[in-house]
Write a protein that holds these residues in place. Structure first.
Motif, mmCIF file in Angstrom:
data_model
loop_
_atom_site.group_PDB
_atom_site.id
_atom_site.type_symbol
_atom_site.label_atom_id
_atom_site.label_comp_id
_atom_site.label_asym_id
_atom_site.label_seq_id
_atom_site.Cartn_x
_atom_site.Cartn_y
_atom_site.Cartn_z
ATOM 1 N N THR A 22 0.855 -1.181 0.000
ATOM 2 C CA THR A 22 0.000 0.000 0.000
ATOM 3 C C THR A 22 0.894 1.235 0.000
ATOM 4 O O THR A 22 1.848 1.298 0.781
ATOM 5 C CB THR A 22 -0.890 0.017 1.259
ATOM 6 O OG1 THR A 22 -1.642 -1.188 1.283
ATOM 7 C CG2 THR A 22 -1.814 1.217 1.261
ATOM 8 N N PRO A 23 0.617 2.232 -0.852
ATOM 9 C CA PRO A 23 1.485 3.417 -0.904
ATOM 10 C C PRO A 23 1.561 4.132 0.441
ATOM 11 O O PRO A 23 0.550 4.302 1.124
ATOM 12 C CB PRO A 23 0.808 4.318 -1.943
ATOM 13 C CG PRO A 23 -0.049 3.405 -2.739
ATOM 14 C CD PRO A 23 -0.465 2.302 -1.820
ATOM 15 N N GLY B 196 9.180 18.425 10.886
ATOM 16 C CA GLY B 196 8.377 17.235 11.127
ATOM 17 C C GLY B 196 8.164 16.400 9.891
ATOM 18 O O GLY B 196 8.766 16.632 8.840
ATOM 19 N N TRP B 197 7.274 15.413 10.039
ATOM 20 C CA TRP B 197 6.964 14.478 8.964
ATOM 21 C C TRP B 197 5.821 15.013 8.122
ATOM 22 O O TRP B 197 4.861 15.563 8.644
ATOM 23 C CB TRP B 197 6.565 13.126 9.545
ATOM 24 C CG TRP B 197 7.726 12.411 10.150
ATOM 25 C CD1 TRP B 197 8.060 12.380 11.469
ATOM 26 C CD2 TRP B 197 8.705 11.641 9.458
ATOM 27 N NE1 TRP B 197 9.206 11.632 11.637
ATOM 28 C CE2 TRP B 197 9.612 11.161 10.417
ATOM 29 C CE3 TRP B 197 8.912 11.306 8.121
ATOM 30 C CZ2 TRP B 197 10.704 10.371 10.087
ATOM 31 C CZ3 TRP B 197 9.995 10.518 7.783
ATOM 32 C CH2 TRP B 197 10.870 10.053 8.765
ATOM 33 N N THR B 198 5.930 14.843 6.823
ATOM 34 C CA THR B 198 4.849 15.138 5.892
ATOM 35 C C THR B 198 4.534 13.861 5.128
ATOM 36 O O THR B 198 5.402 12.995 4.967
ATOM 37 C CB THR B 198 5.226 16.256 4.903
ATOM 38 O OG1 THR B 198 6.364 15.847 4.146
ATOM 39 C CG2 THR B 198 5.549 17.547 5.635
ATOM 40 N N PHE B 199 3.298 13.744 4.654
ATOM 41 C CA PHE B 199 2.841 12.514 4.019
ATOM 42 C C PHE B 199 2.195 12.839 2.685
ATOM 43 O O PHE B 199 1.247 13.621 2.625
ATOM 44 C CB PHE B 199 1.848 11.792 4.935
ATOM 45 C CG PHE B 199 2.415 11.525 6.298
ATOM 46 C CD1 PHE B 199 3.204 10.414 6.530
ATOM 47 C CD2 PHE B 199 2.192 12.406 7.349
ATOM 48 C CE1 PHE B 199 3.749 10.173 7.780
ATOM 49 C CE2 PHE B 199 2.737 12.178 8.599
ATOM 50 C CZ PHE B 199 3.525 11.059 8.817
ATOM 51 N N ALA B 200 2.694 12.231 1.617
ATOM 52 C CA ALA B 200 2.172 12.515 0.277
ATOM 53 C C ALA B 200 0.714 12.087 0.138
ATOM 54 O O ALA B 200 -0.061 12.758 -0.535
ATOM 55 C CB ALA B 200 3.029 11.819 -0.786
ATOM 56 N N GLU B 201 0.329 10.990 0.769
ATOM 57 C CA GLU B 201 -1.040 10.504 0.644
ATOM 58 C C GLU B 201 -2.033 11.333 1.458
ATOM 59 O O GLU B 201 -3.230 11.259 1.220
ATOM 60 C CB GLU B 201 -1.133 9.030 1.073
ATOM 61 C CG GLU B 201 -0.466 8.066 0.107
ATOM 62 C CD GLU B 201 1.063 8.064 0.211
ATOM 63 O OE1 GLU B 201 1.694 7.648 -0.762
ATOM 64 O OE2 GLU B 201 1.620 8.499 1.235
ATOM 65 N N THR C 185 4.972 15.409 -2.570
ATOM 66 C CA THR C 185 4.232 14.677 -3.598
ATOM 67 C C THR C 185 4.812 13.278 -3.822
ATOM 68 O O THR C 185 4.069 12.352 -4.108
ATOM 69 C CB THR C 185 4.210 15.438 -4.933
ATOM 70 O OG1 THR C 185 5.545 15.670 -5.377
ATOM 71 C CG2 THR C 185 3.471 16.763 -4.780
ATOM 72 N N SER C 186 6.138 13.129 -3.696
ATOM 73 C CA SER C 186 6.747 11.810 -3.885
ATOM 74 C C SER C 186 8.199 11.827 -3.435
ATOM 75 O O SER C 186 8.729 12.861 -3.047
ATOM 76 C CB SER C 186 6.662 11.368 -5.350
ATOM 77 O OG SER C 186 7.420 12.231 -6.163
#
Length: 145
Positions: free
Chosen positions: A79-80, A103-108, A125-126
């Motif tokens: 799962t992406p 901090g953390w960022t999440f593309a989804e 984005t990726s």
């Protein structure tokens, strides 16, 4: 010994659990990438610009400086889940800068931990890895964010 339906179901579940090796992670290893890809929005001009930033390098977009420290993805069979740990500073008129995001960022889920600013927005984005890194199989077994 005659077993009822409940006992049969319980023994089936226990047998299935016995097949899972103790200490085996539930998901595949994450892949450490060498480049984080962002989209950056200038709210004044409406311009959206892609930013490809190698790990540890800093890129300026408007008054913001963006530095990715880690960018992880999962294998294509999973799962992406694309995440990056980044630092974002704002450079003010006197030339000094102050941290506006770490901090953390999440593309989804770009809105989950988005970098928001009155004039600029930045979101992951990726992640990318050059083909030489892919053939070397760069993977990380570090804990997930």
């Amino acid at each position: 010994m005659i077993m009822n339906a409940r006992q049969i179901a319980l023994s089936t579940v226990l047998a299935g659990l016995a097949l899972v090796a103790p200490g085996t992670p539930a998901s595949a290893d994450r892949i450490a990438n060498s480049t984080a890809v962002f989209a950056a929005l200038d709210k004044v001009t409406g311009r959206v610009q892609p930013l490809e930033i190698p790990m540890g390098r800093t890129v300026t977009f408007g008054a913001l400086t963006i530095t990715p420290r880690a960018c992880y993805t999962r294998p294509s069979t999973e799962t992406p889940l694309t995440s990056a740990f980044i630092e974002v500073d704002e450079v003010v008129l006197d030339g000094s800068s102050h941290r506006i995001f770490t901090g953390w960022t999440f593309a989804e889920s770009p809105g989950l931990h988005a970098v928001e600013h009155p004039t600029f927005d930045v979101w992951l984005t990726s992640c990318k890895t050059p083909s030489a890194d892919i053939s070397a199989g760069r993977r990380s077994n570090a804990p997930k964010p």
